[in-house]
Design a protein around this motif. Structure first.
Motif, mmCIF file in Angstrom:
data_model
loop_
_atom_site.group_PDB
_atom_site.id
_atom_site.type_symbol
_atom_site.label_atom_id
_atom_site.label_comp_id
_atom_site.label_asym_id
_atom_site.label_seq_id
_atom_site.Cartn_x
_atom_site.Cartn_y
_atom_site.Cartn_z
ATOM 1 N N GLU A 1 6.535 5.531 7.146
ATOM 2 C CA GLU A 1 7.558 4.502 6.992
ATOM 3 C C GLU A 1 7.086 3.520 5.934
ATOM 4 O O GLU A 1 6.158 2.737 6.155
ATOM 5 C CB GLU A 1 7.811 3.790 8.325
ATOM 6 C CG GLU A 1 9.027 2.884 8.272
ATOM 7 C CD GLU A 1 9.325 2.231 9.612
ATOM 8 O OE1 GLU A 1 10.090 1.257 9.611
ATOM 9 O OE2 GLU A 1 8.796 2.690 10.638
ATOM 10 N N ARG A 2 7.734 3.528 4.770
ATOM 11 C CA ARG A 2 7.243 2.752 3.640
ATOM 12 C C ARG A 2 7.372 1.249 3.874
ATOM 13 O O ARG A 2 6.560 0.467 3.397
ATOM 14 C CB ARG A 2 7.963 3.153 2.347
ATOM 15 C CG ARG A 2 7.930 4.646 2.049
ATOM 16 C CD ARG A 2 6.510 5.215 2.131
ATOM 17 N NE ARG A 2 5.676 4.808 1.012
ATOM 18 C CZ ARG A 2 4.361 4.672 1.066
ATOM 19 N NH1 ARG A 2 3.717 4.884 2.214
ATOM 20 N NH2 ARG A 2 3.679 4.311 0.009
ATOM 21 N N PHE A 3 8.395 0.837 4.620
ATOM 22 C CA PHE A 3 8.509 -0.595 4.865
ATOM 23 C C PHE A 3 7.411 -1.071 5.817
ATOM 24 O O PHE A 3 6.952 -2.213 5.716
ATOM 25 C CB PHE A 3 9.884 -0.961 5.425
ATOM 26 C CG PHE A 3 10.190 -2.429 5.294
ATOM 27 C CD1 PHE A 3 10.581 -2.965 4.083
ATOM 28 C CD2 PHE A 3 10.044 -3.276 6.369
ATOM 29 C CE1 PHE A 3 10.828 -4.328 3.948
ATOM 30 C CE2 PHE A 3 10.299 -4.632 6.251
ATOM 31 C CZ PHE A 3 10.691 -5.158 5.029
ATOM 32 N N TYR B 1 5.979 -3.346 14.631
ATOM 33 C CA TYR B 1 4.986 -2.757 13.725
ATOM 34 C C TYR B 1 3.575 -2.992 14.231
ATOM 35 O O TYR B 1 2.701 -2.129 14.116
ATOM 36 C CB TYR B 1 5.144 -3.333 12.316
ATOM 37 C CG TYR B 1 6.304 -2.753 11.537
ATOM 38 C CD1 TYR B 1 6.710 -1.441 11.736
ATOM 39 C CD2 TYR B 1 6.989 -3.522 10.594
ATOM 40 C CE1 TYR B 1 7.771 -0.906 11.023
ATOM 41 C CE2 TYR B 1 8.046 -2.994 9.878
ATOM 42 C CZ TYR B 1 8.444 -1.688 10.093
ATOM 43 O OH TYR B 1 9.477 -1.166 9.386
ATOM 44 N N TRP C 1 2.131 -6.733 -1.715
ATOM 45 C CA TRP C 1 3.313 -6.155 -1.072
ATOM 46 C C TRP C 1 4.569 -6.438 -1.888
ATOM 47 O O TRP C 1 5.434 -5.571 -2.075
ATOM 48 C CB TRP C 1 3.469 -6.697 0.348
ATOM 49 C CG TRP C 1 3.640 -8.185 0.406
ATOM 50 C CD1 TRP C 1 2.667 -9.133 0.440
ATOM 51 C CD2 TRP C 1 4.891 -8.893 0.426
ATOM 52 N NE1 TRP C 1 3.225 -10.384 0.463
ATOM 53 C CE2 TRP C 1 4.578 -10.272 0.465
ATOM 54 C CE3 TRP C 1 6.228 -8.496 0.413
ATOM 55 C CZ2 TRP C 1 5.567 -11.249 0.489
ATOM 56 C CZ3 TRP C 1 7.207 -9.471 0.442
ATOM 57 C CH2 TRP C 1 6.872 -10.832 0.474
ATOM 58 N N ASN D 1 4.492 0.067 5.611
ATOM 59 C CA ASN D 1 3.362 -0.091 4.690
ATOM 60 C C ASN D 1 3.430 -1.438 3.972
ATOM 61 O O ASN D 1 2.420 -2.134 3.815
ATOM 62 C CB ASN D 1 3.351 1.051 3.678
ATOM 63 C CG ASN D 1 1.983 1.278 3.055
ATOM 64 O OD1 ASN D 1 1.617 2.401 2.740
ATOM 65 N ND2 ASN D 1 1.210 0.218 2.867
ATOM 66 N N ILE D 2 4.640 -1.822 3.541
ATOM 67 C CA ILE D 2 4.789 -3.134 2.890
ATOM 68 C C ILE D 2 4.449 -4.251 3.873
ATOM 69 O O ILE D 2 3.772 -5.221 3.536
ATOM 70 C CB ILE D 2 6.226 -3.291 2.334
ATOM 71 C CG1 ILE D 2 6.428 -2.337 1.163
ATOM 72 C CG2 ILE D 2 6.483 -4.735 1.900
ATOM 73 C CD1 ILE D 2 7.839 -2.326 0.617
ATOM 74 N N TRP D 3 4.903 -4.112 5.116
ATOM 75 C CA TRP D 3 4.545 -5.095 6.154
ATOM 76 C C TRP D 3 3.036 -5.170 6.318
ATOM 77 O O TRP D 3 2.462 -6.253 6.443
ATOM 78 C CB TRP D 3 5.197 -4.703 7.480
ATOM 79 C CG TRP D 3 4.722 -5.512 8.658
ATOM 80 C CD1 TRP D 3 5.203 -6.714 9.081
ATOM 81 C CD2 TRP D 3 3.646 -5.178 9.549
ATOM 82 N NE1 TRP D 3 4.498 -7.141 10.183
ATOM 83 C CE2 TRP D 3 3.523 -6.233 10.490
ATOM 84 C CE3 TRP D 3 2.765 -4.105 9.640
ATOM 85 C CZ2 TRP D 3 2.578 -6.224 11.494
ATOM 86 C CZ3 TRP D 3 1.818 -4.100 10.642
ATOM 87 C CH2 TRP D 3 1.730 -5.145 11.567
ATOM 88 N N TRP E 1 -1.573 2.232 -0.656
ATOM 89 C CA TRP E 1 -0.131 2.368 -0.880
ATOM 90 C C TRP E 1 0.237 3.749 -1.415
ATOM 91 O O TRP E 1 0.958 4.486 -0.802
ATOM 92 C CB TRP E 1 0.407 1.301 -1.840
ATOM 93 C CG TRP E 1 1.868 1.540 -2.196
ATOM 94 C CD1 TRP E 1 2.334 2.182 -3.305
ATOM 95 C CD2 TRP E 1 3.025 1.181 -1.430
ATOM 96 N NE1 TRP E 1 3.705 2.243 -3.287
ATOM 97 C CE2 TRP E 1 4.167 1.623 -2.156
ATOM 98 C CE3 TRP E 1 3.209 0.525 -0.218
ATOM 99 C CZ2 TRP E 1 5.457 1.427 -1.687
ATOM 100 C CZ3 TRP E 1 4.501 0.316 0.246
ATOM 101 C CH2 TRP E 1 5.598 0.769 -0.490
ATOM 102 N N LEU F 1 7.023 -3.876 -4.083
ATOM 103 C CA LEU F 1 8.455 -3.825 -3.817
ATOM 104 C C LEU F 1 9.248 -3.994 -5.112
ATOM 105 O O LEU F 1 10.214 -3.271 -5.374
ATOM 106 C CB LEU F 1 8.832 -4.922 -2.816
ATOM 107 C CG LEU F 1 10.286 -4.932 -2.332
ATOM 108 C CD1 LEU F 1 10.624 -3.638 -1.630
ATOM 109 C CD2 LEU F 1 10.520 -6.123 -1.421
ATOM 110 N N ARG G 1 9.212 -0.922 -7.367
ATOM 111 C CA ARG G 1 10.063 0.164 -6.867
ATOM 112 C C ARG G 1 11.544 -0.200 -6.999
ATOM 113 O O ARG G 1 12.396 0.674 -7.122
ATOM 114 C CB ARG G 1 9.746 0.461 -5.397
ATOM 115 C CG ARG G 1 8.693 1.543 -5.173
ATOM 116 C CD ARG G 1 7.396 1.204 -5.814
ATOM 117 N NE ARG G 1 6.414 2.282 -5.646
ATOM 118 C CZ ARG G 1 5.182 2.236 -6.120
ATOM 119 N NH1 ARG G 1 4.778 1.172 -6.788
ATOM 120 N NH2 ARG G 1 4.354 3.235 -5.955
#
Length: 562
Positions: free
Chosen positions: A75-77, A4, A97, A79-81, A27, A101, A104
C-alpha cells in the motif's frame, strides 16, 4: 494513523521491524541483497521475513529494470505515512514523504513551473515554507541532476533521455545493484558522449562521477579514481552551483578511494584541496563536503599516528561547524569529536578522552539517526577509558546505560554498540572483579543480539569451557561463518574444544593456524585473544607442553608477550 500504526506493530520482532523500516524508508523497490546490507541480517534470514510479509500482503515483490526483483510496501499511501512518521531519522528526510508525493503527482514540466513559482518570493509568499521546500526538492530530484540552461533546450529529446537514464542508474545504485548502474551509465556515455553542447558535456561528467561511485562500491578503486579525475578535468572550473557541489563530492569520493588503496598521503592532499577550494562558501552542500573532507583527513592522520595533527583537525571541524544547525553537518562535528577522543585515549590521556566523550553525550544525547549511533560509540569508548583508569564500577555503569538506552533498537549499528558494551561488561566482571556469573549473563545477552564479530559470542564458550561445561559450550559456539565469526577466533575456538577433550595435538594445529594468520587485526585483535586458550591449557595441565611448543615452533619469537 491508528490503522496504519496497528498494521506495522503486528510485526513485533526486531528483525521484522528492521526489514519493514528499510523497505519503507527506501520507498523504491529494493532487492533482497541490498536489504541484507542495510539491515545487517543474513540473506537467508531476510528471505524468510520477506516470505511472511508477502504472504500477509504487507509487501509485494515487483520487477525492476535490473536482473533482480525488488520489494516495496504493497500500500503506497501507507509507505508515505511511514515516511511522515519515521523519516526524520535520516538526513534530509523531514519532507521526504511530500517530495515523493509531488514527484509522482506532477510531470517534469509541471514541477519546473511550480519550482519557478517557488523561487519567486512574491508568488510564493502565501505558501507554507515546508511545502515550498518540498516543491524545490521534488524538482531537484526529478529534473535537477544538471543545471538549467546551457544548451538544454537545444539538445532536443536527448536531454530527457539522459536525465531518465541517470535517474534509473542512481536508483539501481541505491537499491544495491551497482553493476546494473554501471551498465546503464556506460550506455549513456556510448550513446551521448560524442554529442556537442555544454549541457551534454556536463551530463557526461555527472554520468562518469556516478559510475565512479558504483565502481568504488564494487571495490574497483583505481578505475573509480580515473573517472573522478576525468570529472574534475571537465567541470573543475565551473561556477555553476550544481556543478560546484558535484565537484566537491567527487573530490571527497576520490579521497575515499585513495584511502582504500592505502595511499593516505595522497588522500590527505585531496581533502586539503576540497577545503582550499570551497571553505569560503555558505552553500550548505559545499559546507557539508568541506566538513566531510576535514573529518576524513583527521581520521587518516590518526591512522598514520600523527596524533597532534589529527587532534588539531578535529578541533578545526568543531570551530568551523560547531554552531551549524544542519543535522548532516552536526553529524560531521560529532564524528570529529569522537575521533579526537579515540586519539587522546590512544595517547594514554584517558581523563581528557572521557571529557571529550562527555561533550558528545551532552551535545547530541537527544539526537536521532547517525548522531544517536555516535553517542553510543562515545559512551562505549568512555567506558573503555574508565576501565583503563581502574574505575571498573563506573565503566560497568556506563555500559549498562548503553544497554538501557539502545538495547531495544532494531538498527544494526546501534545493536553492535549494545553488543560491544555487554561484551566488555562481561570482560570487566570476569577478569577484574571475578564475577563469572555476571560475566556469563552479560555474554549471553550479547550473543542473543546476533551481530557480526560479537566478542561476547566468542567469550561465552570460552567461559563454559573453563568450567568444564563442554556440551553447553558446543551449544552456544557460533558457526564458523566468515561473515559472522572472525577466522582467527574460529581457529582459536577449535583449539579450545580440542584442548577441552585433551586432544593436545589437534589443539596445537589449530593454534598454529591462528598464529600464522596473525593476532594483530587492527581494532578487532590483540594478543588478548589467545589468553582464554592459555588459561584453559594451564587448567587442563598442558602448560609445560604448550611452552615447549611455543619454543620449538618459533612462535615464541614472534609472540614474545604470549
Amino acid at each position: 494513523t491508528p490503522f496504519y500504526k496497528a498494521r506495522v506493530e503486528q510485526y513485533q520482532t526486531p528483525q521484522q521491524r528492521a526489514v519493514i523500516d528499510a523497505i519503507a524508508l527506501h520507498w523504491d523497490p529494493i532487492p533482497s541483497g541490498a536489504l541484507a546490507r542495510v539491515t545487517g541480517i543474513e540473506v537467508t534470514t531476510i528471505s524468510s521475513h520477506l516470505s511472511r510479509l508477502k504472504k500477509s500482503g504487507f509487501i509485494q515483490e515487483v520487477p525492476t529494470s535490473g536482473a533482480r526483483s525488488g520489494y516495496q510496501l504493497a500500500e503506497r499511501f501507507l509507505n508515505i505515512w511511514y515516511l511522515m512518521r519515521h523519516g526524520t531519522r535520516k538526513t534530509r528526510q523531514k519532507l521526504r514523504w511530500l517530495t515523493i508525493l509531488l514527484t509522482r503527482l506532477y510531470s517534469a514540466e509541471d514541477l519546473a513551473r511550480l519550482a519557478e513559482d517557488a523561487r519567486n518570493e512574491a508568488l510564493a509568499r502565501t505558501w507554507h515554507p515546508d511545502y515550498r521546500a518540498a516543491v524545490l526538492a521534488a524538482h531537484e530530484e526529478l529534473c535537477g541532476l544538471l543545471p538549467e540552461g546551457d544548451g538544454r533546450e537545444d539538445a532536443g529529446d536527448a536531454v530527457q533521455e539522459v536525465l531518465d537514464l541517470l535517474k534509473t542508474a542512481i536508483q539501481h545504485q541505491e537499491a544495491g545493484a551497482p553493476e546494473d548502474a554501471v551498465a546503464i551509465l556506460d550506455d549513456v556515455v556510448a550513446r551521448f558522449g560524442d554529442l556537442d553542447g555544454p549541457f551534454l558535456r556536463e551530463a557526461m561528467a555527472i554520468a562518469l562521477g556516478y559510475k565512479g561511485i558504483c565502481l568504488a562500491i564494487l571495490g574497483r578503486s583505481k578505475e573509480a579514481i580515473a573517472l573522478y579525475d576525468e570529472v574534475v578535468a571537465q567541470i573543475g572550473h565551473s561556477d555553476h552551483p550544481v556543478l560546484r557541489q558535484w565537484m566537491a563530492l567527487t573530490l571527497v569520493n576520490k579521497g575515499v578511494c585513495l584511502v582504500a588503496l592505502d595511499r593516505d598521503e595522497e588522500a590527505i592532499a585531496v581533502y586539503d584541496d576540497v577545503v582550499t577550494r570551497f571553505e569560503e562558501t555558505d552553500e550548505p552542500a559545499l559546507r557539508e563536503s568541506v566538513a566531510m573532507a576535514l573529518v576524513n583527513k583527521g581520521a587518516r592522520l590518526a591512522a598514520l599516528v600523527r596524533d597532534e595533527e589529527a587532534i588539531a583537525v578535529c578541533n578545526d571541524v568543531v570551530t568551523r561547524f560547531g554552531e551549524s544547525g544542519e543535522p548532516v553537518i552536526q553529524e560531521k562535528v560529532a564524528k570529529a569529536i569522537v575521533t579526537k577522543g579515540i586519539v587522546l585515549a590512544t595517547l594514554g590521556r584517558s581523563d581528557e578522552a572521557i571529557a571529550v566523550y562527555n561533550e558528545v553525550m551532552i551535545r547530541f544525547g537527544e539526537s536521532d539517526g547517525a548522531l544517536r549511533w555516535l553517542v553510543a560509540v562515545a559512551m562505549v569508548n568512555k567506558s573503555v577509558c574508565l576501565a583503563a583508569l581502574g574505575r571498573d564500577e563506573e565503566a560497568i555503569t556506563v555500559r549498562d546505560d548503553v544497554v538501557t538506552r539502545y538495547g531495544e533498537s532494531d538498527q544494526p549499528a546501534l545493536r553492535e554498540q549494545v553488543a560491544l558494551a555487554l561484551a566488555w561488561k562481561g570482560e570487566t566482571l570476569h577478569d577484574r572483579l571475578g564475577d563469572r556469573d555476571g560475566a556469563e549473563a552479560a555474554w549471553r545477552r550479547a550473543r542473543a543480539l546476533d551481530v557480526p564479530f560479537n566478542a561476547g559470542t566468542v567469550m561465552l564458550p570460552w567461559l563454559l569451557l573453563s568450567q568444564g561445561r563442554l556440551d553447553e559450550a558446543e551449544a552456544v559456539c557460533p558457526a564458523a561463518d566468515p561473515e559472522r565469526l572472525d577466522p582467527v577466533d574460529a581457529q582459536l575456538l577449535e583449539a579450545g574444544f580440542a584442548l577441552a577433550r585433551d586432544n593436545l595435538g589437534t589443539a596445537l594445529e589449530h593454534l598454529g593456524t591462528a598464529l600464522a594468520a596473525g593476532l594483530d587485526r587492527g581494532e578487532r585483535g590483540s594478543v588478548y585473544d589467545v589468553l582464554p586458550f592459555l588459561r584453559l591449557a594451564e587448567t587442563r595441565g598442558h602448560g609445560d607442553k604448550l611452552i615447549d611448543w611455543f619454543e620449538t615452533s618459533g612462535a615464541a619469537d614472534r609472540y614474545a608477550p604470549v
